[in-house]
Scaffold this motif. Structure first.
Motif, mmCIF file in Angstrom:
data_model
loop_
_atom_site.group_PDB
_atom_site.id
_atom_site.type_symbol
_atom_site.label_atom_id
_atom_site.label_comp_id
_atom_site.label_asym_id
_atom_site.label_seq_id
_atom_site.Cartn_x
_atom_site.Cartn_y
_atom_site.Cartn_z
ATOM 1 N N LEU A 105 -11.360 18.395 -22.598
ATOM 2 C CA LEU A 105 -12.556 19.462 -22.551
ATOM 3 C C LEU A 105 -13.547 18.576 -21.730
ATOM 4 O O LEU A 105 -14.002 19.160 -20.601
ATOM 5 N N ARG A 151 -12.484 18.830 -17.916
ATOM 6 C CA ARG A 151 -12.263 20.086 -17.358
ATOM 7 C C ARG A 151 -13.783 20.434 -16.930
ATOM 8 O O ARG A 151 -14.056 21.326 -15.829
ATOM 9 N N ARG A 152 -14.923 19.827 -17.527
ATOM 10 C CA ARG A 152 -16.117 19.853 -17.309
ATOM 11 C C ARG A 152 -16.522 18.757 -15.862
ATOM 12 O O ARG A 152 -17.750 18.845 -15.551
ATOM 13 N N PRO A 182 -40.279 27.662 -18.465
ATOM 14 C CA PRO A 182 -39.964 26.174 -17.685
ATOM 15 C C PRO A 182 -39.714 26.196 -16.217
ATOM 16 O O PRO A 182 -38.932 27.117 -15.990
ATOM 17 N N LEU A 225 -34.893 24.906 -14.631
ATOM 18 C CA LEU A 225 -34.117 25.370 -15.365
ATOM 19 C C LEU A 225 -32.668 24.473 -15.504
ATOM 20 O O LEU A 225 -31.925 24.622 -16.402
ATOM 21 N N PHE A 226 -32.603 23.525 -14.730
ATOM 22 C CA PHE A 226 -31.427 22.813 -14.495
ATOM 23 C C PHE A 226 -31.958 21.343 -14.403
ATOM 24 O O PHE A 226 -32.485 20.835 -13.594
ATOM 25 N N LYS A 227 -31.363 20.605 -15.334
ATOM 26 C CA LYS A 227 -31.947 19.171 -15.509
ATOM 27 C C LYS A 227 -31.176 18.316 -14.537
ATOM 28 O O LYS A 227 -30.294 18.596 -14.084
ATOM 29 N N GLU A 258 -27.576 17.189 -14.936
ATOM 30 C CA GLU A 258 -26.458 18.219 -14.621
ATOM 31 C C GLU A 258 -26.247 18.267 -13.106
ATOM 32 O O GLU A 258 -25.218 18.355 -12.523
ATOM 33 N N SER A 266 -37.387 29.392 -9.544
ATOM 34 C CA SER A 266 -36.438 28.226 -9.735
ATOM 35 C C SER A 266 -35.083 28.717 -9.928
ATOM 36 O O SER A 266 -34.340 27.826 -9.703
ATOM 37 N N ALA A 267 -34.837 30.213 -9.796
ATOM 38 C CA ALA A 267 -33.307 30.707 -9.926
ATOM 39 C C ALA A 267 -32.837 30.207 -8.749
ATOM 40 O O ALA A 267 -31.757 30.537 -8.184
ATOM 41 N N ILE A 278 -27.529 28.744 -8.751
ATOM 42 C CA ILE A 278 -27.585 30.359 -8.579
ATOM 43 C C ILE A 278 -27.161 30.430 -7.206
ATOM 44 O O ILE A 278 -26.133 31.331 -6.907
ATOM 45 N N ALA A 321 -23.469 30.120 -7.076
ATOM 46 C CA ALA A 321 -22.873 31.222 -7.773
ATOM 47 C C ALA A 321 -22.752 32.390 -7.053
ATOM 48 O O ALA A 321 -21.554 33.224 -7.081
#
Lengths: 309, 216
Positions: free
Chosen positions: A12, A15-16, A136, A139-141, A144, A163-164, A169, A172
């Motif tokens: 697992l 996979r990440r 906040p 949104l992404f530490k 990550e 922040s998106a 994002i 994506a």
């Protein structure tokens, strides 16, 4: 421990994309004995393939936004579980007409915010429903996406939407092959960085595409040479041994330093093992033991040589 | 279960190597709570963040070019927004969204079982430049997915959910326990049963049985 008791945490983690080199070694050894993990690994790959980013992702995301707008405007008494009836679909169509402008504005804001700009009309649209709660900013530490630039909110009153515009994002919703203009401007270092991040995020298809683009666009760069080892490892994980072997061989033949030579030999040996080329595999392990006797791969190399006797 | 930023040691079996897993504060939780209250800004923000994950999950179950991906993804978004009122933060919002999308897609798949023939055809027509795999390996991958998906159709709901979260979405026992609000031992039992059933199904399909191998 029997395979039925195995919790498959190494698989697992792989996979990440968060497996360390030492853990990767442990995983390779473990897979020889654990049928459960072999099954999980293969089936995981089978399911990851259909889920990759596609060309029309941005449009699909806009339709999801339109559906969410409909959720806001539809009276609660009319909201049905979508699994029990299709009235929701009729409401979605009607509501989508009403929600088109605001959904398009939101999507436009996100797409424009990817270049750290905001527009007056989007600012105006975004401030119509300001809540007093400030979400906040980041949104992404950092752990990550450690190498992603910190995006400052373009509109202080809507920090979450601004922040998106972080890379997650944008990645994506940026369809494959459509944002080619932006990628033409990327440097070799940026391509290598994005490929590495995609791999860590578990998006192997995107990582493969970026590695290939780096090697095609900047073939003689140091980054391209370094990418051979990472890309080779990725291809090996995907079971593409022949392509992986080519990558490792290209690194070993390059003149850009041999910092990753031990890793390349380790990858080369495993690729040759998967291809059944035993004599070459043995030669690779002997070379690794001879040139890098203190590397973390010697135990594995010795095991493979012993197994071949 | 409340998330906190302190490091938590997670023992990794089978090699026993300890790995620190940082429990990050769920930044989306505040957004989700505001969305549940009807804040349009929060709803848009939430959907922008979880939308891609929902799309990916639906594609994993239905297939990337299935004609219902759009509709089912929208259904999943609606189901997620409806469920926010009762979401207590047992897992991260993203994990919760994954679960909602998975359950929505599995339900849609069961209802549309007759469309599997179409799905088979579409899967083979995926553009070659996006794969380095051969048509044969693509076909094998599709068969393996179908073995698992048909098994999920036949298993009890709780076992099917645990198996799907583990195999399709790659969640750990701990994560499944959090999102399903069940004890870890219970989840582990469900997974063991599900894995046994999966091995039987795989061995029954001669073309994919090679996955089982012989080493144990």
């Amino acid at each position: 421990m029997t395979t039925s008791e195995c919790r498959s945490e190494l698989v697992l983690a792989e996979r990440r994309g968060v497996l360390s080199s030492a853990s990767r070694l442990a995983l390779e050894e473990h897979l020889v004995h654990c049928q459960s993990c072999r099954i999980l690994r293969q089936i995981g790959r089978d399911f990851d393939e259909p889920s990759r980013i596609r060309a029309n992702d941005a449009e699909q995301l806009e339709r999801l936004l339109a559906a969410s707008e409909q959720w806001l405007v539809a009276p609660r008494s009319l909201r049905k579980s979508p699994m029990t009836g299709r009235l929701g679909k009729v409401l979605l169509v009607a509501g989508a007409i009403v929600a088109t402008v605001s959904a398009a504005a939101a999507a436009t804001f996100v797409l424009r915010a990817s270049s750290l700009r905001s527009t007056p009309e989007v600012d105006g649209a975004a401030t119509t429903n300001v809540t007093t709660t400030t979400a906040p900013k980041n949104l992404f530490k950092a752990e990550e996406h450690p190498q992603q630039p910190q995006v400052e909110p373009a509109v202080p009153t809507v920090p979450t939407v601004a922040s998106a515009a972080s890379s997650e994002i944008v990645r994506a919703i940026a369809p494959v092959g459509r944002d080619a203009t932006a990628e033409v401007e990327l440097t070799a270092a940026q391509l290598l960085q994005q490929a590495t991040l995609s791999r860590r995020a578990g998006n192997s298809a995107e990582a493969s595409r970026l590695f290939r683009k780096l090697q095609q666009r900047y073939p003689s760069s140091r980054e391209s040479a370094l990418s051979h080892v990472a890309f080779g490892s990725l291809l090996l994980e995907r079971g593409q041994s022949a392509f992986a072997l080519e990558q490792f061989n290209r690194y070993l033949a390059s003149r850009s330093g041999q910092n990753l030579a031990a890793e390349a030999l380790y990858g080369r040996g495993r690729a040759l093992a998967q291809l059944g080329r035993s004599a070459e595999e043995r030669a690779t392990w002997n070379q690794l033991l001879d040139q890098f006797p203190k590397s973390p791969y010697v135990t594995f190399a010795r095991k493979r040589l012993d197994a071949a006797k | 279960m409340n998330y906190s930023p302190q490091a938590k040691l997670v023992s990794l079996s089978p090699c026993g190597e300890p790995v620190s897993a940082v429990r990050r504060t769920d930044e989306l939780l505040l957004v989700a709570r505001e969305a549940a209250k009807g804040s349009s800004t929060a709803v848009r923000t939430l959907v922008m963040h979880v939308g891609p994950a929902i799309l990916m999950t639906v594609r994993k179950i239905l297939g990337s070019t299935h004609p219902d991906v759009d509709d089912v993804a929208q259904d999943a978004v609606i189901a997620l927004l409806d469920a926010l009122a009762t979401f207590r933060g047992e897992s991260s919002v993203m994990t919760f969204a994954h679960r909602v999308a998975l359950l929505t897609a599995l339900a849609a798949r069961r209802k549309n079982a007759t469309r599997q023939k179409y799905l088979n055809v579409v899967a083979l027509e995926q553009p070659a430049e996006t794969h380095q795999a051969s048509p044969q390996s693509l076909l094998l991958a599709k068969r393996r997915r179908e073995v698992l998906l048909r098994l999920l159709d036949d298993l009890p709901d709780t076992t099917a959910e645990a198996l799907a979260l583990h195999f399709v979405l790659g969640m750990t026992v701990e994560e499944i326990a959090a999102v399903a609000n069940a004890p870890e031992n219970t989840i582990w039992s469900r997974l063991r049963l599900g894995k046994q059933a999966l091995r039987k199904r795989l061995s029954a399909d001669s073309q994919v049985a090679a996955l089982l191998g012989e080493a144990e």
